[in-house]
Design a protein around this motif. Structure first.
Motif, PDB file in Angstrom:
ATOM      1  N   PRO A 241       0.817  -1.221   0.000  1.00  0.00           N
ATOM      2  CA  PRO A 241       0.000   0.000   0.000  1.00  0.00           C
ATOM      3  C   PRO A 241       0.848   1.267   0.000  1.00  0.00           C
ATOM      4  O   PRO A 241       0.415   2.301  -0.527  1.00  0.00           O
ATOM      5  CB  PRO A 241      -0.815  -0.131   1.292  1.00  0.00           C
ATOM      6  CG  PRO A 241      -0.924  -1.612   1.507  1.00  0.00           C
ATOM      7  CD  PRO A 241       0.408  -2.156   1.069  1.00  0.00           C
ATOM      8  N   GLU A 242       2.047   1.172   0.544  1.00  0.00           N
ATOM      9  CA  GLU A 242       2.933   2.340   0.603  1.00  0.00           C
ATOM     10  C   GLU A 242       3.530   2.696  -0.749  1.00  0.00           C
ATOM     11  O   GLU A 242       4.120   3.773  -0.903  1.00  0.00           O
ATOM     12  CB  GLU A 242       4.063   2.089   1.616  1.00  0.00           C
ATOM     13  CG  GLU A 242       3.607   2.013   3.066  1.00  0.00           C
ATOM     14  CD  GLU A 242       2.874   0.739   3.415  1.00  0.00           C
ATOM     15  OE1 GLU A 242       2.066   0.754   4.370  1.00  0.00           O
ATOM     16  OE2 GLU A 242       3.104  -0.287   2.711  1.00  0.00           O
ATOM     17  N   ARG A 243       3.361   1.823  -1.736  1.00  0.00           N
ATOM     18  CA  ARG A 243       3.890   2.105  -3.078  1.00  0.00           C
ATOM     19  C   ARG A 243       2.766   2.132  -4.115  1.00  0.00           C
ATOM     20  O   ARG A 243       3.020   1.942  -5.303  1.00  0.00           O
ATOM     21  CB  ARG A 243       4.943   1.059  -3.477  1.00  0.00           C
ATOM     22  CG  ARG A 243       6.182   1.038  -2.606  1.00  0.00           C
ATOM     23  CD  ARG A 243       6.827   2.416  -2.414  1.00  0.00           C
ATOM     24  NE  ARG A 243       7.024   3.169  -3.625  1.00  0.00           N
ATOM     25  CZ  ARG A 243       8.093   3.036  -4.431  1.00  0.00           C
ATOM     26  NH1 ARG A 243       9.041   2.176  -4.125  1.00  0.00           N
ATOM     27  NH2 ARG A 243       8.210   3.780  -5.513  1.00  0.00           N
ATOM     28  N   ILE A 244       1.563   2.397  -3.693  1.00  0.00           N
ATOM     29  CA  ILE A 244       0.443   2.426  -4.628  1.00  0.00           C
ATOM     30  C   ILE A 244       0.565   3.564  -5.626  1.00  0.00           C
ATOM     31  O   ILE A 244      -0.072   3.548  -6.687  1.00  0.00           O
ATOM     32  CB  ILE A 244      -0.904   2.520  -3.870  1.00  0.00           C
ATOM     33  CG1 ILE A 244      -2.080   2.187  -4.805  1.00  0.00           C
ATOM     34  CG2 ILE A 244      -1.073   3.904  -3.243  1.00  0.00           C
ATOM     35  CD1 ILE A 244      -2.045   0.806  -5.400  1.00  0.00           C
ATOM     36  N   ALA A 263      -7.835  -7.565   2.237  1.00  0.00           N
ATOM     37  CA  ALA A 263      -7.085  -7.445   0.990  1.00  0.00           C
ATOM     38  C   ALA A 263      -6.325  -6.124   0.882  1.00  0.00           C
ATOM     39  O   ALA A 263      -5.567  -5.917  -0.065  1.00  0.00           O
ATOM     40  CB  ALA A 263      -8.034  -7.582  -0.200  1.00  0.00           C
ATOM     41  N   GLY A 264      -6.535  -5.218   1.848  1.00  0.00           N
ATOM     42  CA  GLY A 264      -5.831  -3.937   1.834  1.00  0.00           C
ATOM     43  C   GLY A 264      -6.522  -2.867   1.022  1.00  0.00           C
ATOM     44  O   GLY A 264      -6.015  -1.745   0.923  1.00  0.00           O
ATOM     45  N   ALA A 265      -7.686  -3.180   0.449  1.00  0.00           N
ATOM     46  CA  ALA A 265      -8.383  -2.199  -0.384  1.00  0.00           C
ATOM     47  C   ALA A 265      -8.896  -1.037   0.457  1.00  0.00           C
ATOM     48  O   ALA A 265      -8.744   0.134   0.076  1.00  0.00           O
ATOM     49  CB  ALA A 265      -9.540  -2.862  -1.131  1.00  0.00           C
ATOM     50  N   THR A 266      -9.509  -1.325   1.588  1.00  0.00           N
ATOM     51  CA  THR A 266     -10.081  -0.275   2.435  1.00  0.00           C
ATOM     52  C   THR A 266      -9.018   0.728   2.850  1.00  0.00           C
ATOM     53  O   THR A 266      -9.199   1.950   2.725  1.00  0.00           O
ATOM     54  CB  THR A 266     -10.743  -0.899   3.676  1.00  0.00           C
ATOM     55  OG1 THR A 266     -11.729  -1.861   3.260  1.00  0.00           O
ATOM     56  CG2 THR A 266     -11.403   0.174   4.522  1.00  0.00           C
ATOM     57  N   ARG A 267      -7.912   0.210   3.327  1.00  0.00           N
ATOM     58  CA  ARG A 267      -6.811   1.066   3.786  1.00  0.00           C
ATOM     59  C   ARG A 267      -6.212   1.865   2.634  1.00  0.00           C
ATOM     60  O   ARG A 267      -6.010   3.066   2.739  1.00  0.00           O
ATOM     61  CB  ARG A 267      -5.736   0.191   4.435  1.00  0.00           C
ATOM     62  CG  ARG A 267      -4.420   0.908   4.727  1.00  0.00           C
ATOM     63  CD  ARG A 267      -3.364  -0.087   5.135  1.00  0.00           C
ATOM     64  NE  ARG A 267      -2.043   0.518   5.216  1.00  0.00           N
ATOM     65  CZ  ARG A 267      -0.922  -0.182   5.360  1.00  0.00           C
ATOM     66  NH1 ARG A 267      -0.963  -1.502   5.447  1.00  0.00           N
ATOM     67  NH2 ARG A 267       0.247   0.450   5.413  1.00  0.00           N
ATOM     68  N   THR A 268      -5.952   1.202   1.526  1.00  0.00           N
ATOM     69  CA  THR A 268      -5.270   1.858   0.408  1.00  0.00           C
ATOM     70  C   THR A 268      -6.128   2.934  -0.237  1.00  0.00           C
ATOM     71  O   THR A 268      -5.641   4.035  -0.545  1.00  0.00           O
ATOM     72  CB  THR A 268      -4.861   0.818  -0.646  1.00  0.00           C
ATOM     73  OG1 THR A 268      -4.056  -0.192  -0.027  1.00  0.00           O
ATOM     74  CG2 THR A 268      -4.067   1.459  -1.770  1.00  0.00           C
ATOM     75  N   ALA A 272      -3.635   8.859   1.576  1.00  0.00           N
ATOM     76  CA  ALA A 272      -3.271  10.093   0.888  1.00  0.00           C
ATOM     77  C   ALA A 272      -2.568   9.802  -0.433  1.00  0.00           C
ATOM     78  O   ALA A 272      -2.747  10.536  -1.423  1.00  0.00           O
ATOM     79  CB  ALA A 272      -2.376  10.943   1.781  1.00  0.00           C
ATOM     80  N   LEU A 273      -1.793   8.705  -0.478  1.00  0.00           N
ATOM     81  CA  LEU A 273      -1.099   8.345  -1.720  1.00  0.00           C
ATOM     82  C   LEU A 273      -2.097   8.051  -2.836  1.00  0.00           C
ATOM     83  O   LEU A 273      -1.929   8.512  -3.966  1.00  0.00           O
ATOM     84  CB  LEU A 273      -0.208   7.114  -1.490  1.00  0.00           C
ATOM     85  CG  LEU A 273       1.223   7.344  -1.013  1.00  0.00           C
ATOM     86  CD1 LEU A 273       1.917   5.994  -0.813  1.00  0.00           C
ATOM     87  CD2 LEU A 273       2.010   8.207  -1.985  1.00  0.00           C
ATOM     88  N   TRP A 274      -3.113   7.274  -2.507  1.00  0.00           N
ATOM     89  CA  TRP A 274      -4.128   6.946  -3.509  1.00  0.00           C
ATOM     90  C   TRP A 274      -4.894   8.192  -3.936  1.00  0.00           C
ATOM     91  O   TRP A 274      -5.073   8.457  -5.125  1.00  0.00           O
ATOM     92  CB  TRP A 274      -5.083   5.892  -2.965  1.00  0.00           C
ATOM     93  CG  TRP A 274      -6.219   5.545  -3.883  1.00  0.00           C
ATOM     94  CD1 TRP A 274      -7.484   6.055  -3.859  1.00  0.00           C
ATOM     95  CD2 TRP A 274      -6.183   4.623  -4.985  1.00  0.00           C
ATOM     96  NE1 TRP A 274      -8.248   5.503  -4.860  1.00  0.00           N
ATOM     97  CE2 TRP A 274      -7.477   4.629  -5.567  1.00  0.00           C
ATOM     98  CE3 TRP A 274      -5.209   3.790  -5.526  1.00  0.00           C
ATOM     99  CZ2 TRP A 274      -7.811   3.829  -6.653  1.00  0.00           C
ATOM    100  CZ3 TRP A 274      -5.537   2.997  -6.616  1.00  0.00           C
ATOM    101  CH2 TRP A 274      -6.811   3.014  -7.181  1.00  0.00           C
ATOM    102  N   LYS A 275      -5.337   8.951  -2.956  1.00  0.00           N
ATOM    103  CA  LYS A 275      -6.129  10.146  -3.247  1.00  0.00           C
ATOM    104  C   LYS A 275      -5.328  11.200  -4.000  1.00  0.00           C
ATOM    105  O   LYS A 275      -5.903  12.057  -4.677  1.00  0.00           O
ATOM    106  CB  LYS A 275      -6.682  10.728  -1.956  1.00  0.00           C
ATOM    107  CG  LYS A 275      -7.729   9.839  -1.301  1.00  0.00           C
ATOM    108  CD  LYS A 275      -8.256  10.464  -0.012  1.00  0.00           C
ATOM    109  CE  LYS A 275      -9.331   9.602   0.617  1.00  0.00           C
ATOM    110  NZ  LYS A 275      -9.847  10.180   1.887  1.00  0.00           N
TER     111      LYS A 275
END
Length: 315
Positions: A241-244, A263-268, A272-275
């Motif tokens: 998730p830290e490299r999304i 699966a990490g979807a909620t967190r990712t 802020a990286l995703w957004k």
């Protein structure tokens, strides 16, 4: 594809299997003839037009439905609905569930008295001996990326080559329509698209070029970001998730396999990286059905995907 898993060889007693086996791979056709089909396991003699077909994976089920064949039996995918939910319910009615995809029930299959079994060596190569004692068993080498070649093999085994020609022609027409809608090949290639999959129990996957969904994108002529060329074996590049941020593209589609939290979807997706990704800020991100985009593998699925691309891609 579904998550890679290896099935264990079923320990069904040989006597019980023999007792309920009534069709053999060398049995003469009950429908006016037979022919030889080349498979990953060698030449197999099949009924000219099989009527009692059992399919052991999602791609084979999609092929059968596409070709107008209602199997008498099929394995279920690892989803709550059993058979993948993008397939028409009326076309699935009456199909007997013969077990989990990687652990099919041999006695359940034999009880259906099939005249053809369709699967792949990568899924059930270790069960080929037992399966071929039940009915002629046509295996392709693998699944996923070579789905078009596999479809032709399925059509040959099913005696449905004219139907296959119509399906591929219709798909090709829809592909050309979408490419034209995007402004032509050059504009389609300039649009960079990524497919991301959140997988329970694994890292996030950025899909490369050697998989089912990548072939659909390539058919349309869509561009892909450079990160896809890092994919292991061409299949997927795995990130935390830290490299999304590495998933950056003009348009991003994402799917989730399993529980979104695990699966990490909620967190990712809340990070802020995703957004901060340009596609997210521009509203060019769409969640898609994992069963359709990743697990389906066939022309019925591909046609549905093209329809979704038509409404999701900017023109």
């Amino acid at each position: 594809m579904t998550l890679p898993r290896r099935g264990l060889l079923l320990g069904a007693p040989a006597l019980a299997l023999t007792a309920c086996t009534s069709v053999h791979s060398n049995s003469p056709s009950k429908q006016g003839g037979s022919r030889v089909v080349k498979t990953a396991m060698g030449d197999v003699r099949v009924t000219s037009r099989p009527e009692r077909v059992v399919v052991l994976d999602t791609a084979e089920l999609d092929s059968a439905i596409t070709l107008g064949v209602r199997p008498v039996g099929a394995t279920h995918a690892d989803v709550t609905s059993g058979f993948l939910d993008y397939l028409p319910e009326d076309r699935l009615a009456g199909i007997k569930d013969v077990g989990a995809m990687m652990n099919p029930g041999l006695e359940s299959i034999a009880a259906l008295q099939p005249d053809l079994i369709l699967t792949s060596k990568v899924r059930h190569g270790d069960k080929y001996g037992d399966l071929s004692k039940i009915a002629p068993t046509v295996m392709t080498e693998s699944t996923g990326y070579p789905w078009k070649q596999n479809f032709q093999a399925h059509a040959e085994a099913l005696g449905r080559l004219p139907e296959a020609a119509r399906a591929t022609a219709e798909y090709g027409s829809r592909v050309r329509e979408l490419t034209a809608r995007l402004g032509g090949p050059a504009k389609a290639a300039a649009l960079k698209v990524n497919v991301v999959r959140f997988v329970e129990g694994a890292d996030i996957r950025i899909y490369g070029r050697q998989n089912y969904i990548a072939t659909v994108l390539a058919d349309v002529g869509l561009g892909r970001p450079a990160v896809v060329d890092r994919a292991k074996g061409g299949f997927a590049y795995e990130v935390s998730p830290e490299r999304i941020d590495l998933a950056a593209a003009d348009v991003i589609f994402y799917a989730t396999y399993g529980d979104p939290g695990k699966a990490g979807a909620t967190r990712t997706l809340a990070s802020a990286l995703w957004k901060g990704l340009a596609a997210v800020r521009a509203g060019r991100v769409r969640g898609v059905d994992d069963q359709l985009w990743i697990q389906g593998i066939g022309y019925t699925a591909a046609t549905r995907i093209l329809a979704e691309l038509t409404t999701a891609l900017p023109t």
